[in-house]
Design a protein around this motif. Structure first.
Motif, mmCIF file in Angstrom:
data_model
loop_
_atom_site.group_PDB
_atom_site.id
_atom_site.type_symbol
_atom_site.label_atom_id
_atom_site.label_comp_id
_atom_site.label_asym_id
_atom_site.label_seq_id
_atom_site.Cartn_x
_atom_site.Cartn_y
_atom_site.Cartn_z
ATOM 1 N N ARG A 150 7.897 6.732 -5.078
ATOM 2 C CA ARG A 150 7.923 5.927 -3.753
ATOM 3 C C ARG A 150 7.723 6.865 -2.628
ATOM 4 O O ARG A 150 8.198 7.973 -2.695
ATOM 5 C CB ARG A 150 9.202 5.123 -3.492
ATOM 6 C CG ARG A 150 9.586 4.152 -4.456
ATOM 7 C CD ARG A 150 10.796 3.336 -3.922
ATOM 8 N NE ARG A 150 10.828 2.242 -4.963
ATOM 9 C CZ ARG A 150 11.923 1.285 -4.687
ATOM 10 N NH1 ARG A 150 12.621 1.273 -3.395
ATOM 11 N NH2 ARG A 150 12.021 0.239 -5.124
ATOM 12 N N ALA A 169 4.421 -7.176 2.231
ATOM 13 C CA ALA A 169 5.184 -6.978 1.041
ATOM 14 C C ALA A 169 4.593 -7.709 -0.291
ATOM 15 O O ALA A 169 4.442 -8.849 -0.402
ATOM 16 C CB ALA A 169 6.818 -7.426 1.139
ATOM 17 N N ASP A 218 -7.342 -3.424 1.306
ATOM 18 C CA ASP A 218 -6.588 -4.423 0.448
ATOM 19 C C ASP A 218 -7.075 -4.466 -0.882
ATOM 20 O O ASP A 218 -8.250 -4.677 -1.026
ATOM 21 C CB ASP A 218 -6.677 -5.736 1.187
ATOM 22 C CG ASP A 218 -5.666 -6.856 0.792
ATOM 23 O OD1 ASP A 218 -5.064 -6.495 -0.339
ATOM 24 O OD2 ASP A 218 -5.729 -7.877 1.165
ATOM 25 N N VAL A 260 6.147 2.541 0.391
ATOM 26 C CA VAL A 260 5.366 1.823 -0.522
ATOM 27 C C VAL A 260 5.661 2.274 -2.041
ATOM 28 O O VAL A 260 6.358 3.681 -2.205
ATOM 29 C CB VAL A 260 3.795 2.093 -0.305
ATOM 30 C CG1 VAL A 260 3.540 1.199 0.992
ATOM 31 C CG2 VAL A 260 3.690 3.592 -0.451
ATOM 32 N N VAL A 292 4.969 6.087 4.093
ATOM 33 C CA VAL A 292 3.631 6.077 4.806
ATOM 34 C C VAL A 292 3.839 6.010 6.263
ATOM 35 O O VAL A 292 4.390 4.879 6.877
ATOM 36 C CB VAL A 292 2.851 4.767 4.177
ATOM 37 C CG1 VAL A 292 1.394 5.094 4.820
ATOM 38 C CG2 VAL A 292 2.721 5.015 2.672
ATOM 39 N N CYS A 343 4.079 3.579 -5.496
ATOM 40 C CA CYS A 343 2.930 3.959 -5.962
ATOM 41 C C CYS A 343 2.565 4.027 -7.405
ATOM 42 O O CYS A 343 3.751 3.914 -8.028
ATOM 43 C CB CYS A 343 2.516 5.739 -5.816
ATOM 44 S SG CYS A 343 2.593 6.150 -4.134
ATOM 45 N N ARG A 386 3.043 -4.123 9.951
ATOM 46 C CA ARG A 386 3.462 -5.333 9.044
ATOM 47 C C ARG A 386 2.562 -6.610 9.571
ATOM 48 O O ARG A 386 2.646 -7.754 9.118
ATOM 49 C CB ARG A 386 4.786 -5.493 9.407
ATOM 50 C CG ARG A 386 5.656 -4.710 8.579
ATOM 51 C CD ARG A 386 7.200 -4.899 8.653
ATOM 52 N NE ARG A 386 8.094 -3.934 8.090
ATOM 53 C CZ ARG A 386 8.516 -2.866 8.848
ATOM 54 N NH1 ARG A 386 7.673 -2.346 9.991
ATOM 55 N NH2 ARG A 386 9.062 -1.942 8.121
ATOM 56 N N THR A 438 6.375 2.887 6.684
ATOM 57 C CA THR A 438 6.899 1.887 5.868
ATOM 58 C C THR A 438 7.312 2.598 4.286
ATOM 59 O O THR A 438 6.397 3.427 4.247
ATOM 60 C CB THR A 438 6.028 0.530 5.815
ATOM 61 O OG1 THR A 438 6.518 -0.302 5.026
ATOM 62 C CG2 THR A 438 4.562 0.994 5.123
ATOM 63 N N GLU A 488 1.894 -6.973 -1.579
ATOM 64 C CA GLU A 488 0.421 -6.789 -2.043
ATOM 65 C C GLU A 488 -0.035 -5.373 -2.443
ATOM 66 O O GLU A 488 0.690 -4.264 -2.319
ATOM 67 C CB GLU A 488 -0.300 -6.855 -0.538
ATOM 68 C CG GLU A 488 -0.025 -8.307 0.175
ATOM 69 C CD GLU A 488 -0.655 -9.330 -0.772
ATOM 70 O OE1 GLU A 488 0.151 -10.473 -0.948
ATOM 71 O OE2 GLU A 488 -1.844 -9.116 -1.432
ATOM 72 N N LEU A 515 -0.798 -5.234 4.632
ATOM 73 C CA LEU A 515 0.483 -4.499 4.404
ATOM 74 C C LEU A 515 1.676 -5.579 4.206
ATOM 75 O O LEU A 515 2.763 -5.247 4.615
ATOM 76 C CB LEU A 515 0.806 -3.565 5.791
ATOM 77 C CG LEU A 515 -0.067 -2.560 5.862
ATOM 78 C CD1 LEU A 515 -0.128 -1.863 7.455
ATOM 79 C CD2 LEU A 515 0.034 -1.484 4.864
#
Length: 707
Positions: free
Chosen positions: A24, A42, A90, A7, A27, A9, A35, A5, A44, A40
């Protein structure tokens, strides 16, 4: 199975050093569905711990650079390898409520659509096709089916692009008309919002972004009561796209998408003028005019996308312009019905299944027609990749030809253009990693993961393989990704001979696709038999393709060409007979050991033999084992290296064909140490990708195929 996916940074911490960042990264998670994890979702904010690695280039000649595609599409700069779920922490929400709600809307919309299609269509192949044309999800389509679409010249059907976005816009306009909405501006605004929502659900691919911007500009011009010029709309869409995502310029999907619409805007009007289609009247010509119009559209798009297709896929479809005539209208109907299937299934499961049966029937007709077209003789032709200069000259000449005054001028300009193109090709030959000439032998060690695959390209232009790579758990051969693009790009239409060292899947798995595409004339093997469905399938393919099968063992000499000879050093024929089918599937001791001699240069291929076999070879051959190049046995296993054997071979180059981060721990440190201390330069496919060596008949030297 691993999942990747993307992410964004905000910072890195490397060796206790805190670094602010806006990059970006991709990962990679070691578990199947990240997901599904609440950490994970979107939008968050998460803290990730792992190993940061650079993106890799293409691992083999002509191979599609997946990392480069990810970089151009998402502006990804590196990859982070996560070891387990405890490395994901998280940290709370990072996006606004509006953005997170939009992300959830897109995810839920795609999930609802996928479930509705799955509930309505039971046929897996038809379901995969409908998912592809409605949602852009092609993972459920078999590789053979995707190949059929490419060979038939209709691969654009599988891509969500202007075709799909336009259908959505038309459907919404018709539905709004049916419910009695009369206000023109309200209808235009609702259509614009719906088109944007659909594009968000399927993902902002370059072709989708192009279609979205173009149709939004067109609808906006109607809303403002302004006339939209096609070239201005195309240019505006391209400019906006590149301002947002500049690296899309190097994406194949972006190039194909814009080439196609430019073909419709520039070439199609010229074809209509040359064929005088506007002068045809319905009474005199009947159905001929709509057929001619459809063919002109198809031909214009085909001509415009031809340079991009050759550059990326190394193929020219001969039947594409004709196949598009029935395929495009049929695909339009299926796509429209596929969209309507989603609300129908939500309202009534029974009606949805009845409706889905109709979509299935139409999809099977289209798939059958595509398969038939792709398998016509010479339906598509593999071509070598030309240089960028040749492509640019070709585009200029194409525009020069289509701007002819009439058909007589077209013939004259066409002849002149062919002459100029031939002269350009003489001055600037095709850019080929494997340069053929009259005095060089090319040895290519492909990167096929944890397996072996080597190609010998002789000065005479013949192609020989020693092992053909493995096959993945999802039954996708490594050869399809690594080898087929090279053969197509180099214009290699047949493999003259293939040597299978032994019947383990990581060595013969690729035969299942190479046997029929492009085809293998002769197989050499030790006679080892295995009770494997893949091996039985290979037997059937060999019979169907009328290939020759030759059993060889120690002492056999195969003269492929006057200066190219293969000697079989192992195993003795009685050894294979003694192992039999039951044990032959489990042991590596029956591997063929082949010494390839080109004039005064030589290369030794050891398959997966063990140290006991190496001791036997030293006793039987001694100094005759000396070779310039050696393919290290069993991917560098510690149990397949003997000091006396290494000393006898004493190579200049030691190639280890091995998968990156494989679960066996290959190559072993001991094997690397022994071969390294012999004076050999160690070459590893897991570190370097494909490795190319070239010999003039005296020595081998390394050649960088990426140049």
């Amino acid at each position: 199975e691993k999942t990747t996916t993307i992410v964004a940074c905000d910072s890195f911490v490397i060796e206790q050093t805190h670094i602010r960042s806006t990059e970006r990264i991709a990962v990679e998670f070691p578990f199947r569905s990240p997901r599904d994890s609440t950490t994970l979702r979107a939008g968050e904010l998460v803290e990730l711990t792992g190993t940061l690695e650079p993106l890799t280039e293409a691992r083999n000649p002509y191979e599609y650079p997946a990392d480069e595609h990810a970089f151009s599409r998402y502006a990804v700069t590196s990859r982070l390898m996560i070891k387990n779920k405890y490395d994901v922490v998280d940290k709370g929400a990072s996006k606004s409520d509006i953005l997170r709600a939009f992300d959830r809307f897109c995810a839920n919309g795609r999930s609802v659509a996928t479930r509705a299609i799955a509930a309505s269509i039971t046929d897996s192949l038809a379901r995969g096709f409908v998912e592809a044309v409605v949602l852009g999800e092609r993972s459920d389509l078999p590789a053979s089916t995707r190949s059929d679409f490419t060979d038939a010249g209709v691969a654009h059907i599988l891509a969500v692009s202007g075709f799909n976005v336009a259908i959505i816009a038309l459907l919404i306009a018709q539905l709004l008309r049916l419910i009695g909405l009369r206000q023109r501006r309200v209808k235009l605004i609702l259509t614009m919002l719906t088109v944007f929502g659909y594009s968000a659900i399927v993902g902002f691919e370059p072709s989708v972004v192009r279609a979205l911007i173009m149709i939004e500009i067109y609808l906006l011009s109607r809303l403002l009561e302004r006339k939209a010029d096609p070239l201005n709309v195309i240019a505006s869409a391209g400019l906006v796209t590149l301002l947002i995502r500049p690296f899309d310029l190097f994406d194949g999907g972006f190039q194909l998408s814009y080439a196609a619409v430019l073909g419709l805007a520039v070439i199609y009007p010229e074809l209509r003028r040359l064929w005088k289609l506007q002068e045809m009247t319905a009474k005199r010509v009947g159905i001929r005019r709509p057929l001619a119009e459809a063919f002109a559209v198809s031909l214009a798009a085909t001509i415009a996308t031809l340079p991009v297709t050759i550059w990326h896929f190394h193929r020219i479809s001969i039947v594409g312009s004709f196949v598009n005539l029935p395929i495009i209208p049929l695909a339009s109907v299926i796509t429209s019905l596929g969209f309507l299937l989603i609300p129908i299934q939500s309202l009534s499961q029974t009606l949805g299944q009845i409706y889905g049966d109709g979509v299935t029937a139409l999809s099977n007709v289209l798939l059958g027609l595509t398969h038939l077209s792709a398998n016509l003789p010479r339906a598509s032709v593999a071509v070598e990749r030309p240089s960028l200069i040749v492509l640019l000259v070709s585009i200029v000449l194409l525009l020069y030809v289509v701007r002819s005054g009439d058909l007589k001028h077209l013939a004259a300009r066409g002849s002149f253009a062919i002459s100029i193109l031939a002269f350009t090709l003489f001055l600037v030959p095709f850019s080929s990693p494997i340069v053929r000439n009259e005095s060089q032998l090319t040895l290519m060690a492909y990167d096929v993961g944890q397996g072996d695959c080597f190609m010998l390209e002789s000065p005479e232009g013949h192609s020989y393989f020693i092992d053909l790579g493995g096959i993945s758990l999802s039954n996708v051969t490594r050869a399809e990704r690594a080898v087929i693009p090279t053969l197509e790009g180099e214009g290699i239409h047949a493999i003259d001979a293939a040597f299978l060292t032994h019947m383990h899947r990581d060595h013969y798995g690729g035969a299942s696709i190479l046997a029929s595409r492009p085809g293998i004339s002769t197989y050499y093997w030790s006679g080892e038999r295995v009770t494997d469905p893949l091996a039985f399938a290979l037997d059937r393919t060999i019979i169907r393709e009328h290939s020759h099968v030759v059993r060889i063992s120690a002492g056999d000499r195969i003269q492929l060409e006057p200066d190219l000879i293969v000697y079989a050093l192992h195993p003795p024929g009685v050894l294979v007979d003694r192992l039999g089918p039951a044990r032959g599937a489990r042991l590596n001791n029956g591997s063929l050991v082949l010494k390839v001699v080109y004039k005064n240069a030589s290369a030794l291929f050891l398959g997966d033999i063990e140290a006991v076999d190496e001791a036997m070879l030293v006793r039987n051959y001694g100094a005759l084992l000396h070779s310039d190049v050696v393919k290290v046995a069993h991917h560098g296993s510690a149990g397949s290296v003997l000091n006396e054997f290494v000393h006898a071979v004493s190579p200049r180059y030691a190639i280890i064909s091995v998968g990156e981060n494989n679960r066996y721990g290959h190559p072993a440190a001991y094997a690397l140490n022994v071969w390294g201390h012999s004076g050999a330069k160690i070459l590893r496919t897991d570190r370097q990708g494909a490795i190319m060596l070239r010999s003039d008949g005296e020595h081998f030297r390394i050649v960088d195929w990426r140049l």
